[in-house]
Design an enzyme around this catalytic site. Sequence first.
Site, PDB file in Angstrom:
ATOM      1  N   ASN A   1      -3.152  -3.499   2.959  1.00 21.18           N
ATOM      2  CA  ASN A   1      -4.311  -3.073   4.179  1.00 21.18           C
ATOM      3  C   ASN A   1      -5.609  -4.603   4.603  1.00 21.18           C
ATOM      4  OD1 ASN A   1      -7.236  -0.709   4.789  1.00 21.18           O
ATOM      5  ND2 ASN A   1      -6.082  -2.472   6.507  1.00 21.18           N
TER       6      ASN A   1
ATOM      7  N   CYS B   1     -15.022   1.519   5.116  1.00 21.96           N
ATOM      8  CA  CYS B   1     -13.390   1.277   4.889  1.00 21.96           C
ATOM      9  C   CYS B   1     -13.458   0.746   3.741  1.00 21.96           C
ATOM     10  CB  CYS B   1     -13.590  -0.451   5.612  1.00 21.96           C
ATOM     11  SG  CYS B   1     -11.803  -1.055   4.910  1.00 21.96           S
TER      12      CYS B   1
ATOM     13  N   ASN C   1     -16.097   7.295   8.878  1.00 24.23           N
ATOM     14  CA  ASN C   1     -15.537   7.093   9.973  1.00 24.23           C
ATOM     15  C   ASN C   1     -14.718   8.401  10.102  1.00 24.23           C
ATOM     16  OD1 ASN C   1     -14.214   6.804   7.967  1.00 24.23           O
ATOM     17  ND2 ASN C   1     -12.844   5.367   8.702  1.00 24.23           N
TER      18      ASN C   1
ATOM     19  N   HIS D   1     -12.187  11.224  11.170  1.00 27.10           N
ATOM     20  CA  HIS D   1     -10.183  11.824   9.993  1.00 27.10           C
ATOM     21  C   HIS D   1      -9.771  12.503  10.884  1.00 27.10           C
ATOM     22  CE1 HIS D   1     -10.097   7.891   7.577  1.00 27.10           C
ATOM     23  NE2 HIS D   1     -11.319   7.965   7.522  1.00 27.10           N
TER      24      HIS D   1
ATOM     25  N   ASN E   1      -9.231   7.834  12.799  1.00 29.49           N
ATOM     26  CA  ASN E   1      -7.859   7.868  12.553  1.00 29.49           C
ATOM     27  C   ASN E   1      -7.109   8.660  12.628  1.00 29.49           C
ATOM     28  OD1 ASN E   1      -9.058   5.369  11.616  1.00 29.49           O
ATOM     29  ND2 ASN E   1     -10.646   5.634  11.092  1.00 29.49           N
TER      30      ASN E   1
ATOM     31  N   GLU F   1      -4.463   3.677  12.271  1.00 25.74           N
ATOM     32  CA  GLU F   1      -5.798   3.935  11.837  1.00 25.74           C
ATOM     33  C   GLU F   1      -6.497   3.525  13.846  1.00 25.74           C
ATOM     34  OE1 GLU F   1      -7.847   0.923   9.531  1.00 25.74           O
ATOM     35  OE2 GLU F   1      -6.534   1.596   8.394  1.00 25.74           O
ATOM     36  N   ARG F   2      -7.805   3.611  13.518  1.00 28.43           N
ATOM     37  CA  ARG F   2      -8.371   3.792  14.786  1.00 28.43           C
ATOM     38  C   ARG F   2      -8.501   2.076  14.806  1.00 28.43           C
ATOM     39  NH1 ARG F   2     -14.716   5.865  15.142  1.00 28.43           N
ATOM     40  NH2 ARG F   2     -14.881   4.499  13.196  1.00 28.43           N
TER      41      ARG F   2
ATOM     42  N   CYS G   1      -4.785   2.944   3.878  1.00 30.75           N
ATOM     43  CA  CYS G   1      -6.608   3.142   4.533  1.00 30.75           C
ATOM     44  C   CYS G   1      -7.267   3.648   3.375  1.00 30.75           C
ATOM     45  CB  CYS G   1      -6.419   4.071   6.184  1.00 30.75           C
ATOM     46  SG  CYS G   1      -8.165   4.360   6.443  1.00 30.75           S
ATOM     47  N   GLY G   2      -8.295   3.640   2.844  1.00 28.16           N
ATOM     48  CA  GLY G   2      -8.807   4.027   1.980  1.00 28.16           C
ATOM     49  C   GLY G   2      -9.828   5.220   2.459  1.00 28.16           C
ATOM     50  N   THR G   3     -10.709   4.858   3.311  1.00 29.98           N
ATOM     51  CA  THR G   3     -10.986   6.442   3.556  1.00 29.98           C
ATOM     52  C   THR G   3      -9.787   6.894   4.178  1.00 29.98           C
ATOM     53  OG1 THR G   3     -11.396   5.068   6.245  1.00 29.98           O
ATOM     54  CG2 THR G   3     -13.353   5.135   4.218  1.00 29.98           C
ATOM     55  N   GLY G   4      -8.495   7.050   4.052  1.00 30.93           N
ATOM     56  CA  GLY G   4      -7.307   7.902   5.057  1.00 30.93           C
ATOM     57  C   GLY G   4      -7.884   8.930   3.931  1.00 30.93           C
TER      58      GLY G   4
HETATM   59  N1  LIG Z   1     -10.058   1.797  11.010  1.00 27.04           N
HETATM   60  C1  LIG Z   1     -10.949   2.392  10.467  1.00 27.04           C
HETATM   61  C2  LIG Z   1     -12.206   1.552   9.913  1.00 27.04           C
HETATM   62  C3  LIG Z   1     -11.061   0.683   8.177  1.00 27.04           C
HETATM   63  C4  LIG Z   1     -10.565   1.707   7.705  1.00 27.04           C
HETATM   64  C5  LIG Z   1      -9.545   0.937   6.273  1.00 27.04           C
HETATM   65  N2  LIG Z   1      -9.146   0.468   6.271  1.00 27.04           N
HETATM   66  C6  LIG Z   1      -9.885   1.729   5.159  1.00 27.04           C
HETATM   67  O1  LIG Z   1      -9.435   1.641   3.937  1.00 27.04           O
HETATM   68  O2  LIG Z   1     -10.695   3.177   5.050  1.00 27.04           O
HETATM   69  C7  LIG Z   1     -12.025   3.297  11.573  1.00 27.04           C
HETATM   70  O3  LIG Z   1     -11.805   2.495  12.455  1.00 27.04           O
HETATM   71  O4  LIG Z   1     -12.528   4.200  10.649  1.00 27.04           O
END
Ligand SMILES: N[C@H](CCC[C@H](N)C(=O)O)C(=O)O
Length: 277
Positions: A13, A75, A159, A161, A192, A210-211, A219-222
């Site tokens: 990422n 993120c 964010n 999900h 996301n 991802e959004r 995707c870390g938050t994912g």
């Molecule tokens: N696309 C995500 C932001 C980046 C999150 C992702 N790259 C991570 O590592 O959490 C959003 O619009 O909420």
Amino acid sequence: MKLRFTKMHGLGNDFVVIDATRLALELTPARVRAIADRHFGVGCDQLLVVEPATQAGVDFRYRIFNADGGEVEQCGNGARCFVRYVHDKGLTKQREIRVETRSGIITLCLRTDGLVTVDMGVPELAPAKVPFLSASDAVVQPLQVGALTLAITALSMGNPHAVQVVADVDGAAVAEQGPLIECHARFPARVNAGFMQVVGPHEVRLRVFERGAGETLACGTGACAAVVAGMLRGLLQSPVRVHTRGGELEIAWAGVGTPVLMTGPAVTVFEGEMELE
Ligand SMILES: N[C@H](CCC[C@H](N)C(=O)O)C(=O)O
């Protein structure tokens, strides 16, 4: 104007990181899109901006922009790169820092083994806080996507999900369903879209559309959202190894009302300079 940047990634990422602690940088959506463009610009999934803290007891401000130009709240992979960046650039000597983001303050720790652990904060489960339009606060909810009724778990890691369980991530309809979920009317801030295959109680495979960026290698938050969703569904037990296409993350969560801890790598690829219109 000439703009110096650092190219980094967290499990593929990828990010353009800019030090704006000593410069006033006006980042319009058009400028972000120009930087993120993989043909006419540098190319990245997200742009990360380091700014001075605006409140006491915090070390930096951390701003995140998706490749589509939109500024977002959080993120996870970027947070790991953020602490490596400010440490390697000498902006701090601390290995543990607190940074303010649009969704609140998070704590980042650069470990002596080179990995980074991030306290990603407490997940938000109330639909209105995701935001997700729903009359129910059930963990699993139906979402009409074309002719299909998907079973998703909606939650926020700062964010939004929407996580679904699939039998096999490699065969999951990420390209077809991802954009439809991302822009679904029941997610007024978009979302996301996570596709999670449960391998065992401590192991999952994950892909995320991802959004504002499309499918990314990680995707870390994912990953945090997927583990929270899996534990709430009774499918997972903490800690969980999350296999993404770009590599592995370790996610730990002690349950509702407690923060999610994410551990993984952060890599600097190259330094550069670009002409910014
Ligand atoms: N696309 C995500 C932001 C980046 C999150 C992702 N790259 C991570 O590592 O959490 C959003 O619009 O909420």
